[in-house]
Enzyme design. Structure first.
Site, PDB file in Angstrom:
ATOM      1  N   ASP A   1      48.837  18.475  89.522  1.00  0.00           N
ATOM      2  CA  ASP A   1      47.793  17.445  89.202  1.00  0.00           C
ATOM      3  C   ASP A   1      46.561  17.581  90.023  1.00  0.00           C
ATOM      4  O   ASP A   1      46.346  18.234  91.170  1.00  0.00           O
ATOM      5  CB  ASP A   1      48.585  15.968  89.326  1.00  0.00           C
ATOM      6  CG  ASP A   1      47.972  14.760  88.812  1.00  0.00           C
ATOM      7  OD1 ASP A   1      46.903  15.060  87.738  1.00  0.00           O
ATOM      8  OD2 ASP A   1      48.227  13.678  89.352  1.00  0.00           O
TER       9      ASP A   1
ATOM     10  N   ASN B   1      50.060  12.902  77.526  1.00  0.00           N
ATOM     11  CA  ASN B   1      48.903  13.695  77.868  1.00  0.00           C
ATOM     12  C   ASN B   1      48.047  13.629  76.296  1.00  0.00           C
ATOM     13  O   ASN B   1      47.226  13.776  76.325  1.00  0.00           O
ATOM     14  CB  ASN B   1      48.933  14.961  78.394  1.00  0.00           C
ATOM     15  CG  ASN B   1      49.285  14.982  79.788  1.00  0.00           C
ATOM     16  OD1 ASN B   1      49.812  15.730  80.469  1.00  0.00           O
ATOM     17  ND2 ASN B   1      48.599  13.970  80.625  1.00  0.00           N
ATOM     18  N   TRP B   2      48.902  13.459  75.218  1.00  0.00           N
ATOM     19  CA  TRP B   2      48.259  13.542  73.822  1.00  0.00           C
ATOM     20  C   TRP B   2      47.097  12.520  73.739  1.00  0.00           C
ATOM     21  O   TRP B   2      46.106  12.401  73.046  1.00  0.00           O
ATOM     22  CB  TRP B   2      49.260  13.453  72.987  1.00  0.00           C
ATOM     23  CG  TRP B   2      50.243  14.440  72.676  1.00  0.00           C
ATOM     24  CD1 TRP B   2      51.487  14.586  73.187  1.00  0.00           C
ATOM     25  CD2 TRP B   2      49.989  15.977  72.222  1.00  0.00           C
ATOM     26  NE1 TRP B   2      52.082  15.687  72.884  1.00  0.00           N
ATOM     27  CE2 TRP B   2      51.117  16.581  72.225  1.00  0.00           C
ATOM     28  CE3 TRP B   2      48.841  16.638  71.654  1.00  0.00           C
ATOM     29  CZ2 TRP B   2      51.363  17.705  71.866  1.00  0.00           C
ATOM     30  CZ3 TRP B   2      48.960  17.817  71.106  1.00  0.00           C
ATOM     31  CH2 TRP B   2      50.297  18.337  71.389  1.00  0.00           C
TER      32      TRP B   2
ATOM     33  N   ARG C   1      44.679  11.858  75.649  1.00  0.00           N
ATOM     34  CA  ARG C   1      43.491  12.426  76.204  1.00  0.00           C
ATOM     35  C   ARG C   1      42.674  12.745  74.718  1.00  0.00           C
ATOM     36  O   ARG C   1      43.010  12.712  73.805  1.00  0.00           O
ATOM     37  CB  ARG C   1      43.678  13.445  77.170  1.00  0.00           C
ATOM     38  CG  ARG C   1      44.511  13.109  78.601  1.00  0.00           C
ATOM     39  CD  ARG C   1      44.406  14.242  79.346  1.00  0.00           C
ATOM     40  NE  ARG C   1      45.205  13.608  80.562  1.00  0.00           N
ATOM     41  CZ  ARG C   1      45.319  14.253  81.906  1.00  0.00           C
ATOM     42  NH1 ARG C   1      44.516  15.196  81.944  1.00  0.00           N
ATOM     43  NH2 ARG C   1      45.927  13.871  82.773  1.00  0.00           N
TER      44      ARG C   1
ATOM     45  N   ARG D   1      54.118  17.376  94.412  1.00  0.00           N
ATOM     46  CA  ARG D   1      52.997  16.949  93.564  1.00  0.00           C
ATOM     47  C   ARG D   1      51.812  16.897  94.186  1.00  0.00           C
ATOM     48  O   ARG D   1      51.698  16.360  95.509  1.00  0.00           O
ATOM     49  CB  ARG D   1      53.246  15.353  93.180  1.00  0.00           C
ATOM     50  CG  ARG D   1      52.013  14.949  92.026  1.00  0.00           C
ATOM     51  CD  ARG D   1      52.432  13.481  91.358  1.00  0.00           C
ATOM     52  NE  ARG D   1      51.297  13.351  90.635  1.00  0.00           N
ATOM     53  CZ  ARG D   1      51.447  12.787  89.277  1.00  0.00           C
ATOM     54  NH1 ARG D   1      52.767  12.247  89.060  1.00  0.00           N
ATOM     55  NH2 ARG D   1      50.609  12.462  88.550  1.00  0.00           N
TER      56      ARG D   1
HETATM   57  C1  IPE Z   1      51.266  14.218  84.971  1.00  0.00           C
HETATM   58  O1  IPE Z   1      49.915  14.090  85.236  1.00  0.00           O
HETATM   59  C2  IPE Z   1      51.227  15.563  83.852  1.00  0.00           C
HETATM   60  C3  IPE Z   1      50.973  16.653  84.218  1.00  0.00           C
HETATM   61  C4  IPE Z   1      50.721  17.244  85.649  1.00  0.00           C
HETATM   62  C5  IPE Z   1      51.016  17.624  83.268  1.00  0.00           C
HETATM   63  P1  IPE Z   1      48.817  13.151  84.887  1.00  0.00           P
HETATM   64  O2  IPE Z   1      47.713  13.126  85.126  1.00  0.00           O
HETATM   65  O3  IPE Z   1      49.126  12.981  83.338  1.00  0.00           O
HETATM   66  O4  IPE Z   1      49.825  11.663  85.263  1.00  0.00           O
HETATM   67  P2  IPE Z   1      49.430  10.210  85.673  1.00  0.00           P
HETATM   68  O5  IPE Z   1      48.670   9.810  84.253  1.00  0.00           O
HETATM   69  O6  IPE Z   1      48.371  10.424  86.833  1.00  0.00           O
HETATM   70  O7  IPE Z   1      50.628   9.597  86.038  1.00  0.00           O
HETATM   71  C1  IPE Z   2      46.624  17.668  85.580  1.00  0.00           C
HETATM   72  O1  IPE Z   2      45.328  17.598  86.024  1.00  0.00           O
HETATM   73  C2  IPE Z   2      46.895  18.649  84.310  1.00  0.00           C
HETATM   74  C3  IPE Z   2      47.188  17.799  83.344  1.00  0.00           C
HETATM   75  C4  IPE Z   2      47.750  16.710  83.467  1.00  0.00           C
HETATM   76  C5  IPE Z   2      47.115  18.475  82.079  1.00  0.00           C
HETATM   77  P1  IPE Z   2      44.551  16.167  85.500  1.00  0.00           P
HETATM   78  O2  IPE Z   2      43.836  16.566  84.353  1.00  0.00           O
HETATM   79  O3  IPE Z   2      45.676  15.193  85.369  1.00  0.00           O
HETATM   80  O4  IPE Z   2      43.591  15.980  86.717  1.00  0.00           O
HETATM   81  P2  IPE Z   2      43.169  14.639  87.192  1.00  0.00           P
HETATM   82  O5  IPE Z   2      44.651  13.762  87.528  1.00  0.00           O
HETATM   83  O6  IPE Z   2      42.468  13.820  86.120  1.00  0.00           O
HETATM   84  O7  IPE Z   2      42.410  14.845  88.391  1.00  0.00           O
HETATM   85 MG    MG Z   3      46.204  13.710  86.576  1.00  0.00          MG
END
Ligand code: IPE
Ligand code: IPE
Ligand code: MG
Length: 232
Positions: free
Chosen positions: A12, A60-61, A63, A176
């Site tokens: 993350d 994540n979809w 986004r 994490r």
């Molecule tokens: C978890 O991270 C998913 C991945 C690292 C692929 P997110 O950024 O999606 O999680 P939340 O929204 O902070 O809980």
């Molecule tokens: C993790 O990084 C990658 C995925 C969830 C695909 P993020 O894109 O969630 O990064 P932050 O949490 O917004 O910084």
């Molecule tokens: Mg994130």
């Protein structure tokens, strides 16, 4: 020192890494993908048996479409190119997640990596794409139902075996990055007795040395699994 058999990583902080540099979020995902390659090599070197990487969640979809497509394009690219170096090192590639919602192209390259490495005996690399722990459990239950399973006899072994990566040992250490302290729906069943390691470092800045440090702290943990730990 004890090395965890199964290490999970919630990778993350890509977005915040990019925003902090006035870059588009997709630049963070690109840099994060490079980090991912370094850490997989280190995990092999450290004799980790199973490495589970959270790349894209069922949530994540939600986004913006261009961010989703930048992540999936990176995945397609790496599955065609970078993955080969790991397969040469004996890595067995396994997908965690519901592939049915991925494009035909992505499914092709995922299947290809799995097929090319099916006989490999080295580290198991479990990549979670369109993965959710709740979805994993529901799909597992559906698979049992499809086999006319007798649910009055349900037990941990039968359901656990139907989950993604069901033949892997449970997660020993879950890392994490980015300072968040939550599972975000990653391997919720498999983490029942996992040790957790949180670091404020954003995923693109996570180094091989930081990974080794996380593994070393695992060796110092007192895992009791509900036992009284010999203290009377
Ligand atoms: C978890 O991270 C998913 C991945 C690292 C692929 P997110 O950024 O999606 O999680 P939340 O929204 O902070 O809980
Ligand atoms: C993790 O990084 C990658 C995925 C969830 C695909 P993020 O894109 O969630 O990064 P932050 O949490 O917004 O910084
Ligand atoms: Mg994130």
């Amino acid at each position: 020192m004890a090395v965890p058999n199964h290490v999970g990583i919630i990778m993350d902080g890509n977005g915040r890494w990019a925003i902090g540099r006035d870059l588009a979020r997709k630049e963070g995902h690109k840099k994060g993908a490079n980090t991912c390659m370094d850490i997989i090599h280190t995990a092999i070197d450290q004799q980790v048996k199973v490495l589970s990487l959270y790349a894209f969640s069922t949530e994540n979809w939600t986004r913006p479409a261009d961010e989703v497509s930048s992540i999936i394009s990176l995945l397609d690219l790496y599955l065609q190119t970078e993955i080969l170096a790991f397969l040469k090192r004996g890595v067995k590639f396994v997908l965690l997640g519901d592939r049915s919602k991925l494009s035909a192209k992505t499914r092709f390259w995922l299947n290809n990596a799995e097929k090319l490495s099916v006989k490999n005996k080295g580290m198991k690399l479990q990549l979670a794409v369109n993965y959710g722990g709740k979805d994993d459990i529901i799909r597992g239950i559906k698979s049992l139902a499809a086999q006319q399973y007798d649910f009055s006899q349900i037990n941990e072994q039968d359901l656990g075996g139907m989950l993604d990566g069901g033949d892997s040992p449970p997660v020993d250490l879950m890392i994490r990055t980015s300072g968040e302290k939550r599972l975000s729906n990653f391997m919720i069943w498999q983490c029942a007795y996992a040790e957790f390691y949180f670091t404020d470092t954003l995923w693109p800045d996570f180094t091989q040395a930081a990974f080794i440090e996380a593994i070393n702290t695992f060796g110092l943990r007192d895992r009791r699994f509900g036992d009284s730990g010999g203290v009377s």
